[in-house]
Design a protein around this motif. Structure first.
Motif, PDB file in Angstrom:
ATOM      1  N   ASP A  74      28.589  70.803  25.607  1.00 46.43           N
ATOM      2  CA  ASP A  74      29.281  69.429  25.857  1.00 46.43           C
ATOM      3  C   ASP A  74      30.913  69.354  25.657  1.00 46.43           C
ATOM      4  OD1 ASP A  74      26.970  68.346  26.704  1.00 46.43           O
ATOM      5  OD2 ASP A  74      26.805  66.759  25.142  1.00 46.43           O
ATOM      6  N   ALA A 125      33.627  68.802  28.480  1.00 43.51           N
ATOM      7  CA  ALA A 125      34.581  67.769  28.449  1.00 43.51           C
ATOM      8  C   ALA A 125      35.913  68.417  28.593  1.00 43.51           C
ATOM      9  CB  ALA A 125      34.454  67.291  27.021  1.00 43.51           C
ATOM     10  N   ARG A 153      38.172  58.979  29.763  1.00 42.16           N
ATOM     11  CA  ARG A 153      37.143  58.656  28.787  1.00 42.16           C
ATOM     12  C   ARG A 153      36.029  58.106  29.322  1.00 42.16           C
ATOM     13  NH1 ARG A 153      40.417  56.437  25.903  1.00 42.16           N
ATOM     14  NH2 ARG A 153      40.803  57.803  24.192  1.00 42.16           N
ATOM     15  N   ALA A 154      36.176  57.120  30.315  1.00 42.43           N
ATOM     16  CA  ALA A 154      34.852  56.387  30.936  1.00 42.43           C
ATOM     17  C   ALA A 154      34.075  57.348  31.855  1.00 42.43           C
ATOM     18  CB  ALA A 154      35.500  55.253  31.829  1.00 42.43           C
ATOM     19  N   ARG A 209      32.002  59.521  29.219  1.00 43.19           N
ATOM     20  CA  ARG A 209      30.821  58.566  28.496  1.00 43.19           C
ATOM     21  C   ARG A 209      29.816  58.574  29.694  1.00 43.19           C
ATOM     22  NH1 ARG A 209      33.674  54.102  27.987  1.00 43.19           N
ATOM     23  NH2 ARG A 209      34.404  54.805  25.957  1.00 43.19           N
ATOM     24  N   ASP A 254      30.722  61.776  24.359  1.00 43.97           N
ATOM     25  CA  ASP A 254      31.555  60.693  23.521  1.00 43.97           C
ATOM     26  C   ASP A 254      31.617  61.080  22.426  1.00 43.97           C
ATOM     27  OD1 ASP A 254      32.435  58.196  23.379  1.00 43.97           O
ATOM     28  OD2 ASP A 254      30.417  56.994  23.811  1.00 43.97           O
ATOM     29  N   GLY A 255      32.267  60.070  21.434  1.00 53.18           N
ATOM     30  CA  GLY A 255      32.761  60.440  20.381  1.00 53.18           C
ATOM     31  C   GLY A 255      33.873  61.505  20.064  1.00 53.18           C
ATOM     32  N   ALA A 291      34.394  64.192  23.035  1.00 54.12           N
ATOM     33  CA  ALA A 291      35.268  63.732  24.017  1.00 54.12           C
ATOM     34  C   ALA A 291      36.778  63.393  23.595  1.00 54.12           C
ATOM     35  CB  ALA A 291      34.812  62.113  24.659  1.00 54.12           C
ATOM     36  N   GLU A 292      36.925  62.765  22.333  1.00 51.81           N
ATOM     37  CA  GLU A 292      38.285  62.790  21.974  1.00 51.81           C
ATOM     38  C   GLU A 292      39.147  64.109  21.812  1.00 51.81           C
ATOM     39  OE1 GLU A 292      39.720  59.570  21.954  1.00 51.81           O
ATOM     40  OE2 GLU A 292      37.952  59.039  22.466  1.00 51.81           O
TER      41      GLU A 292
END
Length: 236
Positions: free
Chosen positions: A120, A124, A143-144, A147, A152-153, A156-157
């Motif tokens: 993942d 990303a 980001r959307a 998700r 996520d989390g 993603a960041e």
């Protein structure tokens, strides 16, 4: 010598051929398929109900897969991963739709993650790079999207951290410069509204969008010419 017509008539009548001392035709694949169908029973009605387990209507491969849901899950995941990366959530959703038992699905997904077939974090990073450079999306929109795909989390960041404020401003300016020529025949207020709306749909906040639009218009002298009066109030 027996002619073609004689040989054909002999093949059409094996008993007569045997009486004459000729060998009958060796059975071919079609004969074997026919015998298999007779053993397996009649073909199910495609519009009727699915055959019950153990009815004999399914072939051996189907029976093997039904007995090993992990094999089914592996086959589904490998097909889905052919040609495109997928997140764990995407594959889990796919297996759930195919009614693979959750325990078997999780076992296969864990194994695929261990060997790197599911990653993942890498997904990303690739997604952010492609969508930011190709579509000019801002971090909020990216980001959307991540998700929605199950990333996520922290993963993603970390991927979104590759896009900074200057990257966003450059991408926004490029989008405005590309769209602006098509708005030459409307007034500045109308053009500004349309361009700010376009940037908002791509995830840019109102302040950055308005500033970039104003900057590009000033640099290109947009609005110094009289617009076409027939198009000033035109719909977007």
């Amino acid at each position: 010598m027996t002619g073609w017509s004689g040989r054909l008539s002999e093949e059409a009548d094996p008993e007569q051929s045997g009486r004459r001392g000729h060998r009958t035709r060796a059975p071919g694949p079609g004969d074997r398929a026919g015998r298999f169908r007779r053993r397996a029973g009649p073909s199910p009605d495609p519009d009727g109900p699915a055959p019950a387990p153990g009815s004999g209507a399914s072939d051996g491969a189907d029976a093997d897969e039904a007995a090993d849901p992990e094999a089914v899950a592996r086959a589904i995941c490998l097909r889905a991963l052919t040609g495109a990366a997928r997140t764990r959530k995407q594959l889990a959703d796919l297996l759930a739709r195919r009614e693979v038992p959750e325990e078997a699905a999780n076992a296969v997904l864990d194994r695929f993650s261990e060997v790197g077939l599911i990653d993942d974090a890498a997904f990303a990073r690739a997604w952010v790079s492609s969508r930011q450079s190709g579509r000019g999306l801002a971090r909020r929109a990216l980001r959307a999207e991540l998700r929605a795909k199950g990333v996520d989390g922290e993963e993603a960041e970390e991927a979104l951290a590759e896009v900074d404020d200057e990257d966003e401003r450059t991408a926004a300016r490029r989008l405005v410069e590309r769209r602006l020529p098509s708005l030459r025949r409307v007034d500045r207020v109308t053009a500004t509204r349309r361009l700010v709306g376009m940037l908002a749909r791509k995830g840019y906040n109102g302040g950055l969008a308005a500033g970039v639009v104003r900057e590009v218009m000033d640099d290109t002298g947009f609005g110094t010419e009289e617009p076409d009066p027939d198009l000033v109030d035109g719909a977007e």
